[in-house]
Design an enzyme around this catalytic site. Structure first.
Site, PDB file in Angstrom:
ATOM      1  CG  HIS A 145      65.370 -48.837   3.410  1.00 15.43           C
ATOM      2  ND1 HIS A 145      66.421 -49.055   2.553  1.00 15.43           N
ATOM      3  CD2 HIS A 145      64.784 -50.055   3.592  1.00 15.43           C
ATOM      4  CE1 HIS A 145      66.480 -50.329   2.220  1.00 15.43           C
ATOM      5  NE2 HIS A 145      65.501 -50.955   2.839  1.00 15.43           N
TER       6      HIS A 145
ATOM      7  CB  SER B 103      65.354 -53.300   0.522  1.00 11.28           C
ATOM      8  OG  SER B 103      65.892 -53.566   1.790  1.00 11.28           O
TER       9      SER B 103
ATOM     10  CG  ASP C 122      68.167 -46.031   3.200  1.00  8.90           C
ATOM     11  OD1 ASP C 122      68.486 -46.514   4.306  1.00  8.90           O
ATOM     12  OD2 ASP C 122      67.881 -46.743   2.213  1.00  8.90           O
TER      13      ASP C 122
END
Length: 674
Positions: A632, A296, A581
């Site tokens: 995610h 991320s 996602d």
């Protein structure tokens, strides 16, 4: 109210045993023992008639015992069950209390049944591991594979725990407690919200700790293994790496205070210096280059580090440092071109997660943690501002069309912020003849949002970040020395590391917020002395100068009343959905990987970039989706990602092939790269 006349107490005779010397112990001065007992009995009967049985002390106490025992057994490991009898006997003997000799009991069957019972518990309720977490590692070990390259893990926002180090009286109660991550955080937010906000918010001028507060990133593997007990983050990856002989001697977690701007991250914590030293230490000790896996926002941190470590004014590693020290870089669900939901958070303190709550939940959230409070936090966290959308209209669309629009689209994602109501209903004229409102593209919205934030936030953005697109190779070379450009892959070049392997791994196929319908109300009663920064037209032109003169900004919010399931894109509570996602949009995840970094302009060393898309195929009966989820966060526990990381770490990364499940290749070709 019914009043009853109290009878005159009976006068006791001398020697009748009525106990006149104890008259002061009852409300009736001369009550006899019989009368006292009768009164107590009547009170007990009245209470029993009026109080439900489930509120009685005995029931609540019994339920508390049962709940405590069950909760205790949740934390009991199967191998501990057979030791309970011997441990109890030892405890009793310690207090010289002898238990009668009990016959020997075979607990093996009980252990098997307990393991079977726990394995059937839905995943979200598991507090202990059940052994399945090591399957990928075990399979690799069966192939004869083992630890080869040292591994460094760089977490994102949700997976980086923060803890308090303040010794000031007002914060001393949670010294060394996690204020981000862990049950302590939930407790503080629930019962000490104001104090938690004061600790977490950053000084708007310095971008550092406010007076009295001191928050630092937690250290070690545990800092990002779980968010709260039972909600795993990096723990699955750590477990599988451990199965192929990784431990703290060749595995390192590099958490950071994600609230800080990247410049302050080095100035205050020396983060990039420590990361550089750790990589150099691994390389020297193991005589192997390092594998880095970043998740991320961690992927943006790593891109910044590549330029920082090469810079003669910062890391002083030189142009060959990355080539000499980094074997492979794995970007997991990387926020390469920014996150759309960050724009909504800075604009109105909202995102899909807040507006798609049920009405009761939304009411509680607003009353407990208002949009204004959330927005004030976002505006102080300079680190999260690095997730601002990059590339503007060239990447995200121009209002007429966007690269990721479907062919049957009835409305373009190029309008990042749209207004459903008629202009004459939402653009009331101000005393200064405020112009009417129109929809905003990515460029328009960026200008508008920034110019309606405090000047301190504007200064922070100008001195730390840049969000454009640079096509001139000479300027790109100069940007190697400008730290403001290093978080934007469209304005800097990848490092000079031709042998480094670059893997983009992310999930696709889950609806993700992509653009918004907004509504507007009256003028805000802004008590912000430095933030009424307004331009002369809506949206603001790119070259407009900021000013504190003019009209106050209008109150704006996502138009949560608007849902249109039949439109394209689908609209749910004012949020227009796209592919991604669940958190990061597909364009941000993959456009640079499949197109941008294929161009020598941004990748002059010719680093090979492989893109692996993992389809989002969750199992409905498992709360977090199971082994094939690509959400995610939950992707960190997916079998596909764990296999990729272990193959690269054990030296067989060449087995990994590109894989696509979305239209990212088509979408990326529509981006205005040239």
């Amino acid at each position: 109210m019914v009043l009853t006349q109290r009878k005159k107490p009976r006068q006791s005779k001398a020697g009748d045993g009525s106990g006149t010397e104890n008259a002061g112990s009852d409300t009736t001065p001369n009550a006899t023992p019989n009368s006292q007992q009768r009164i107590v009995k009547e009170i007990h009967v009245v209470n029993s008639e009026n109080r439900p049985i489930y509120r009685s002390g005995r029931v609540l106490f019994s339920l508390g015992i049962v709940f405590g025992v069950l909760l205790g057994f949740v934390f009991v490991e199967p191998q501990d069950i057979q030791d309970i009898q011997s441990q109890m006997a030892l405890l009793m003997s310690e207090y010289q209390f002898d238990l009668p000799q009990l016959p020997d009991i075979d607990f093996s069957r009980l252990e098997d049944e307990w393991s079977r019972f726990r394995s059937s518990i839905p995943e979200v309720w598991k507090f202990n591991n059940d052994g399945r977490e090591f399957q990928v590692g075990d399979q690799m070990k069966e192939r004869g594979l083992g630890a080869d390259h040292p591994v460094i893990l760089i977490p994102g926002i949700i997976s980086t725990g923060l803890e308090s180090w303040s010794t000031e009286p007002e914060y001393r109660a949670f010294f060394r407690e996690k204020v981000w991550g862990g049950f302590n955080m939930l407790s503080r937010v629930t019962f000490n919200k104001e104090k938690w906000i004061n600790a977490m918010i950053l000084d708007p001028v310095t971008g550092l700790d406010p007076p009295g507060a001191k928050i630092r990133a937690a250290e070690g593997i545990d800092a990002a293994s779980t968010f709260i007990q039972g909600f795993w983050l990096w723990s699955k990856i750590v477990e599988n790496l451990a199965a192929v002989d990784y431990d703290t001697n060749n595995l390192y977690m590099a958490p950071y205070d994600w609230r800080l701007s990247y410049y302050n991250l080095e100035e205050r914590d020396g983060y990039f210096s420590k990361l550089k030293q750790t990589i150099e230490g691994f390389k020297k000790r193991h005589n192997k280059k390092v594998v880095v896996a970043a998740h991320s926002m961690g992927s943006t941190v790593m891109l910044y580090f590549f330029k920082w470590v090469e810079s003669p004014e910062h890391g002083k590693g030189g142009s060959q440092w990355v080539e000499s020290h980094i074997e492979a870089y794995i970007s997991i669900a990387g926020t390469h071109l920014g996150v759309v939901k960050a724009m909504a958070a800075f604009y109105s303190g909202e995102m899909k997660d807040t507006v798609q709550m049920n009405p009761a939940g939304a009411y509680v959230l607003e009353r407990f943690f208002s949009r204004k409070e959330r927005k004030s936090l976002f505006l102080s966290w300079a680190g999260s501002a690095s997730l601002w959308m990059k590339g503007g209209n060239a990447v995200w669309g121009n209002g007429t069309s966007a690269p990721d629009d479907d062919l049957e689209s009835t409305h373009s994602h190029g309008d990042l912020i749209s207004f459903r109501a008629k202009e004459d209903e939402i653009a009331l004229q101000s005393p200064l003849n405020e112009p009417k409102l129109r929809n905003m593209t990515a460029d328009d919205a960026s200008q508008w949002i920034i110019q309606h934030t405090p000047l301190t936030f504007q200064r922070m953005m100008n001195t730390n970040y840049s969000f454009g697109i640079e096509r001139d190779e000479k300027v790109l070379k100069l940007n190697d020395l400008d730290h403001r450009k290093w978080t934007n892959p469209l304005e800097v070049r990848l490092p000079n590391a031709p042998s480094m392997k670059f893997y983009c791994v992310y999930g696709a196929g889950k609806e993700t917020e992509r653009s918004y319908w907004y509504a507007r109300g009256g003028y805000e009663d802004a008590d912000l002395p430095d933030n009424s920064s307004v331009c002369s037209e809506e949206p603001c032109s790119a070259n407009e100068t900021t000013s504190t003169a003019g009209f106050l900004p209008r109150e704006s919010w996502i138009d949560f009343e608007y849902t249109n399931e039949s439109s394209s894109p689908r609209v749910v509570n004012g949020v227009k959905m796209g592919d991604g996602d669940g958190t990061v949009n597909l364009l941000s995840l993959g456009a640079m990987c499949v197109e941008g970094w294929k161009r020598p302009r941004w990748n002059p060393a010719g680093i090979k970039v492989k893109t692996i898309e993992l389809p989002h195929r969750p199992v409905a009966s498992i709360p977090r989706g199971g082994a094939n989820t690509s959400d995610h966060v939950d992707i960190l526990g997916s079998t596909g990602l764990n296999e990729i990381i272990l193959k690269i770490a054990t030296g067989v990364g060449g087995e990994i092939e590109e894989s696509f499940v979305s239209n990212i290749q088509e979408y990326a070709k529509r981006v205005q790269w040239d």
